[in-house]
Motif scaffolding. Structure first.
Motif, short mmCIF file in Angstrom:
data_model
loop_
_atom_site.label_atom_id
_atom_site.label_comp_id
_atom_site.label_asym_id
_atom_site.label_seq_id
_atom_site.Cartn_x
_atom_site.Cartn_y
_atom_site.Cartn_z
N LEU A 25 -28.56 -49.75 -82.94
CA LEU A 25 -27.55 -49.34 -83.93
C LEU A 25 -27.38 -50.35 -85.05
O LEU A 25 -26.70 -50.06 -86.04
CB LEU A 25 -26.19 -49.16 -83.24
CG LEU A 25 -26.01 -47.89 -82.41
CD1 LEU A 25 -24.70 -47.94 -81.65
CD2 LEU A 25 -26.05 -46.67 -83.31
N GLN A 26 -27.97 -51.53 -84.89
CA GLN A 26 -27.76 -52.61 -85.85
C GLN A 26 -29.11 -53.09 -86.41
O GLN A 26 -29.47 -54.26 -86.31
CB GLN A 26 -27.01 -53.78 -85.18
CG GLN A 26 -25.72 -53.39 -84.50
CD GLN A 26 -24.66 -52.90 -85.48
OE1 GLN A 26 -24.70 -53.23 -86.67
NE2 GLN A 26 -23.72 -52.11 -85.00
N LEU A 27 -29.85 -52.17 -87.00
CA LEU A 27 -31.20 -52.47 -87.47
C LEU A 27 -31.19 -53.59 -88.51
O LEU A 27 -32.05 -54.47 -88.49
CB LEU A 27 -31.82 -51.20 -88.04
CG LEU A 27 -33.23 -51.35 -88.65
CD1 LEU A 27 -34.21 -51.84 -87.60
CD2 LEU A 27 -33.69 -50.02 -89.25
N ARG A 28 -30.25 -53.54 -89.42
CA ARG A 28 -30.24 -54.54 -90.51
C ARG A 28 -30.07 -55.95 -89.95
O ARG A 28 -30.80 -56.86 -90.34
CB ARG A 28 -29.11 -54.20 -91.48
CG ARG A 28 -29.12 -55.03 -92.76
CD ARG A 28 -28.11 -56.14 -92.72
NE ARG A 28 -28.06 -56.84 -94.00
CZ ARG A 28 -27.32 -57.92 -94.21
NH1 ARG A 28 -26.59 -58.44 -93.23
NH2 ARG A 28 -27.33 -58.49 -95.40
N GLU A 29 -29.12 -56.14 -89.01
CA GLU A 29 -28.91 -57.47 -88.45
C GLU A 29 -30.07 -57.90 -87.57
O GLU A 29 -30.41 -59.08 -87.51
CB GLU A 29 -27.60 -57.50 -87.65
CG GLU A 29 -26.37 -57.58 -88.51
CD GLU A 29 -26.41 -58.80 -89.42
OE1 GLU A 29 -26.43 -59.93 -88.90
OE2 GLU A 29 -26.46 -58.62 -90.66
N ALA A 30 -30.69 -56.94 -86.88
CA ALA A 30 -31.86 -57.28 -86.06
C ALA A 30 -32.98 -57.82 -86.93
O ALA A 30 -33.61 -58.83 -86.60
CB ALA A 30 -32.32 -56.04 -85.29
N VAL A 31 -33.24 -57.16 -88.06
CA VAL A 31 -34.29 -57.61 -88.97
C VAL A 31 -33.91 -58.95 -89.60
O VAL A 31 -34.72 -59.87 -89.69
CB VAL A 31 -34.55 -56.55 -90.05
CG1 VAL A 31 -35.46 -57.11 -91.16
CG2 VAL A 31 -35.18 -55.30 -89.44
N ARG A 32 -32.66 -59.06 -90.05
CA ARG A 32 -32.23 -60.29 -90.72
C ARG A 32 -32.32 -61.50 -89.80
O ARG A 32 -32.83 -62.56 -90.20
CB ARG A 32 -30.79 -60.13 -91.21
CG ARG A 32 -30.30 -61.29 -92.09
CD ARG A 32 -28.80 -61.29 -92.23
NE ARG A 32 -28.15 -61.50 -90.95
CZ ARG A 32 -28.00 -62.70 -90.40
NH1 ARG A 32 -28.48 -63.78 -90.99
NH2 ARG A 32 -27.39 -62.81 -89.23
N ASN A 33 -31.87 -61.35 -88.55
CA ASN A 33 -31.82 -62.50 -87.65
C ASN A 33 -33.14 -62.75 -86.92
O ASN A 33 -33.59 -63.89 -86.81
CB ASN A 33 -30.69 -62.30 -86.62
CG ASN A 33 -30.28 -63.60 -85.96
OD1 ASN A 33 -30.27 -64.66 -86.58
ND2 ASN A 33 -29.93 -63.54 -84.69
N ASN A 34 -33.76 -61.69 -86.44
CA ASN A 34 -34.96 -61.87 -85.62
C ASN A 34 -36.23 -62.08 -86.45
O ASN A 34 -37.17 -62.72 -85.99
CB ASN A 34 -35.16 -60.68 -84.70
CG ASN A 34 -34.11 -60.60 -83.61
OD1 ASN A 34 -33.22 -61.45 -83.53
ND2 ASN A 34 -34.17 -59.59 -82.77
N VAL A 35 -36.25 -61.53 -87.67
CA VAL A 35 -37.47 -61.63 -88.50
C VAL A 35 -37.27 -62.60 -89.65
O VAL A 35 -37.98 -63.61 -89.77
CB VAL A 35 -37.89 -60.24 -89.03
CG1 VAL A 35 -39.14 -60.37 -89.90
CG2 VAL A 35 -38.13 -59.28 -87.88
N LEU A 36 -36.31 -62.31 -90.51
CA LEU A 36 -36.16 -63.10 -91.74
C LEU A 36 -35.70 -64.53 -91.43
O LEU A 36 -36.17 -65.47 -92.08
CB LEU A 36 -35.17 -62.40 -92.68
CG LEU A 36 -35.58 -60.99 -93.11
CD1 LEU A 36 -34.54 -60.38 -94.03
CD2 LEU A 36 -36.95 -61.01 -93.80
N ALA A 37 -34.81 -64.69 -90.46
CA ALA A 37 -34.38 -66.05 -90.09
C ALA A 37 -35.54 -66.82 -89.46
O ALA A 37 -35.69 -68.03 -89.69
CB ALA A 37 -33.19 -66.00 -89.14
N THR A 38 -36.36 -66.12 -88.69
CA THR A 38 -37.54 -66.79 -88.10
C THR A 38 -38.47 -67.29 -89.20
O THR A 38 -38.99 -68.41 -89.15
CB THR A 38 -38.29 -65.82 -87.17
OG1 THR A 38 -37.44 -65.48 -86.08
CG2 THR A 38 -39.57 -66.47 -86.64
N GLU A 39 -38.69 -66.45 -90.22
CA GLU A 39 -39.55 -66.87 -91.33
C GLU A 39 -38.95 -68.07 -92.07
O GLU A 39 -39.67 -69.00 -92.45
CB GLU A 39 -39.74 -65.70 -92.30
CG GLU A 39 -40.82 -65.94 -93.35
CD GLU A 39 -40.24 -66.40 -94.68
OE1 GLU A 39 -41.00 -66.97 -95.51
OE2 GLU A 39 -39.03 -66.21 -94.90
N THR A 40 -37.62 -68.09 -92.23
CA THR A 40 -36.95 -69.21 -92.90
C THR A 40 -37.15 -70.51 -92.12
O THR A 40 -37.51 -71.55 -92.69
CB THR A 40 -35.45 -68.92 -93.04
OG1 THR A 40 -35.27 -67.77 -93.88
CG2 THR A 40 -34.72 -70.11 -93.65
#
Length: 636
Positions: free
Chosen positions: A378-393
């Motif tokens: 239900l929280q696709l945006r936060e999943a992408v932001r934290n699990n993917v984009l934060a990992t890249e950062t």
């Protein structure tokens, strides 16, 4: 004045022991001389005290001290103390012979006295110590009528040591052993009889009026332990178990402490033994940084790193209470380790750059992630932001800062993902792989299955449901998962990091998966209840994003053994930065706009093996999914 008196009182027992031993030297020397000369009609007159006797006592006393005879306590006298007595008596004979030779050329010292002296002295020094130890262990001085009667299951070394420990407490009375070994039937261990077989525990517990059962089988495998626990449950009595030696050595339990039987003891898989030498060699004197340091995995990683030689640990955590709690525990348990707490979101470039500048780490463990499968559906945006984009950062900042090793903590759900968690974790793996360009930074990914007792996992949920009287909710009677404990998961992370391969994906050979139904039943039994009778189990159907069985390996990832027999290394699939760079930019823009449809489309494109299953009725995107057939809740 009082402090001087206290010091004097504390030294009195040791002074008494020294006086006892020196008196025995005098007694043996006098007795052997009088026995030797007493057989002669013209025996010379023997003084009770002389310069010769004083030299004997002084020489022997000096040897006693040098050998370390007074470092031990009579209460715990054993083989090492007896060996010290043997050495002291033999060396004392040489010291006495040398002293008397220099004094009077051994005049009036019969040779038979010199031969018999060490043997007699060994007996008079060793016997009182062993008698005192036996008296203490027998509990004669602690005959408390109100002591708890205990029946011990297992008459091996652990059971024998347990009896000694229980008698020291005085409030427990071992009434018998149970053991399946036929050779032990009818015998006694530490004076406690072996009364029968383990399967007869219910009957024997009634006959002996036992109030507590203790399982003293720390080396038993899970199947054997399950049978023992079921036998204990039939008695209706409380039961505990002796912890495994590894748990004691790692500080989870104190020596002699009993523990409740935990679900991990019954899951049927032996814990993986790490190569501590390799881990300490890699981790020793290093500075490390842990993101998500307040979580289940992150906090345990901090503890393991501190325990195995890290000199500095930076803790990056968004939750202020979790950060303070973890820091407090580490400062208490590891006061010599330098801690660098950083409160903030690791997906914020300023936060991670600040933390890297403060800690100057040689290794970074990226444990920060969202991991609840139904929530993330239900929280696709936060999943992408934290699990993917934060990992890249974090990964990019580590590469730019020249960090030696970056470790991404992933999941088995990233293999053939069917949910948002698995897809975002797989994309995070691809990001790290694309960033790895053979520079100084090693990018390592570690995958493992479900972690017992981690925050939000099924074990604390079942425990709370059992505490509330049920029902226990299981999604499907056939669903299985791979399980490991939190310490084991962190040991795997450290072990894989120490292996040293560049751009590697590691996973644990976790044996057979565990049915969740069996897990629920075992937990109900451990709570002293019966599944289906005292606590109902309700099957609610698979939730969105869940599948019946997880897999550890992808078909295109060829796995091979590593230097550790239980750790497997995958050959990563081809990923280039050109593939990933554009996707990340679009994901950031869609995340900024909170565009769920774009995020879903981009995630499906970037991770082509992502095949969503199930759909939540409140899902706001337009994803095409494969829905499971409706299933009504069933209760057993």
């Amino acid at each position: 004045m009082s402090s001087w008196r206290d010091r004097w009182k504390s030294r009195l027992p040791r002074i008494a022991v020294v006086a006892h031993d020196l008196f025995m030297v005098w007694l043996v020397w006098q007795a052997l001389h009088r026995l030797r000369w007493g057989v002669l009609p013209d025996a010379p007159s023997l003084p009770w005290w002389s310069t010769e006797v004083a030299l004997v006592i002084a020489a022997q006393g000096l040897v006693f001290w040098q050998v370390g005879l007074y470092r031990g306590l009579w209460r715990f006298a054993g083989i090492p103390d007896l060996w010290n007595i043997v050495k002291a008596c033999v060396l004392g004979l040489f010291a006495i012979g040398l002293a008397l030779f220099l004094y009077n050329r051994l005049a009036m010292v019969p040779r038979t006295v010199l031969v018999l002296y060490p043997l007699a002295l060994m007996g008079l020094l060793g016997a009182p110590r062993l008698l005192y130890r036996a008296w203490k262990d027998s509990g004669v001085e602690l005959s408390d009528k109100s002591s708890v009667r205990i029946l011990i299951l297992g008459a091996g070394r652990a059971g024998e040591a347990l009896v000694r420990d229980l008698r020291r407490f005085g409030s427990y009375q071992p009434v018998g052993f149970l053991d399946d070994a036929v050779r032990l039937r009818g015998s006694k261990v530490q004076g406690v009889p072996v009364l029968g077989r383990v399967q007869d525990v219910a009957e024997i517990a009634r006959e002996t009026a036992a109030k507590l059962l203790v399982i003293a089988m720390p080396s038993a495998d899970a199947n054997a332990l399950q049978r023992v626990v079921m036998a204990c449950e039939r008695t209706g009595l409380p039961f505990r178990m002796v912890p495994r030696l590894q748990d004691v050595l790692e500080g989870r339990y104190l020596p002699g402490e009993l523990k409740e039987v935990a679900i991990e003891d019954l899951l049927g898989r032996q814990p993986v033994m790490p190569d501590w030498k390799a881990i300490r060699s890699w981790l020793g004197a290093r500075s490390v940084l842990v993101t998500g340091a307040g979580g289940s995995i992150g906090s345990e990683l901090c503890r393991q790193s501190a325990r195995h030689g890290a000199r500095r640990i930076a803790l990056v955590e968004l939750d202020e209470l979790a950060l303070v709690t973890t820091e407090t525990v580490l400062r208490r348990d590891f006061p010599d380790v330098e801690l660098v707490p950083v409160l903030g979101d690791c997906g914020d470039p300023a936060v991670i750059e600040h933390a890297l500048k403060l800690a100057e780490p040689e290794a970074v463990f990226h444990a920060a992630a969202y991991k609840q499968v139904p929530v993330l559906e239900l929280q696709l945006r936060e999943a992408v932001r934290n699990n993917v984009l934060a990992t890249e950062t974090v990964a990019r900042a580590c590469r730019d800062a020249g960090v030696g090793t970056f470790v991404l903590i992933s999941t088995d759900k990233a293999v053939d993902p069917v949910n948002v968690l698995g897809a975002t974790k797989r994309l995070a793996e691809m990001v790290c792989q694309a960033l790895a360009d053979q520079r100084a930074t090693r990018f390592v990914t570690v995958r493992f299955g479900n972690v017992l007792d981690s925050a939000g996992s099924v074990v604390p949920l079942f425990r709370e449901q059992i505490r509330a009287g049920g029902p226990v909710t299981v999604t499907d009677p056939e669903v299985t998962r791979f399980f490991m404990t939190i310490p084991e998961a962190c040991q795997l992370i450290l072990q894989a990091s120490a292996i040293g391969t560049h751009e590697a994906i590691y996973t644990l050979d976790m044996g057979e998966p565990v049915p969740i139904r069996l897990l629920a039943e075992q937990m109900i039994r451990l709570a002293g209840k019966q599944p289906g009778r005292d606590i109902a189990i309700v099957y609610t159907g698979l939730r969105p994003g869940e599948k019946l069985h997880e897999t550890l390996f992808h078909a295109d990832e060829r796995y091979r053994r590593t230097s550790h027999p239980k750790i497997l290394q995958a050959e990563p699939r081809e990923v280039t930065w050109a593939q990933i760079e554009g996707t990340l930019a679009q994901l950031r823009e869609a995340s900024r706009r909170y565009d769920l449809d774009a995020l879903n489309r981009l995630l499906r494109t970037a991770v082509p093996e992502f095949r969503p299953v199930g759909v939540h009725p409140n899902y706001q995107g337009s994803a095409t999914v494969v829905a499971f057939p409706a299933r009504n809740a069933r209760k057993v």
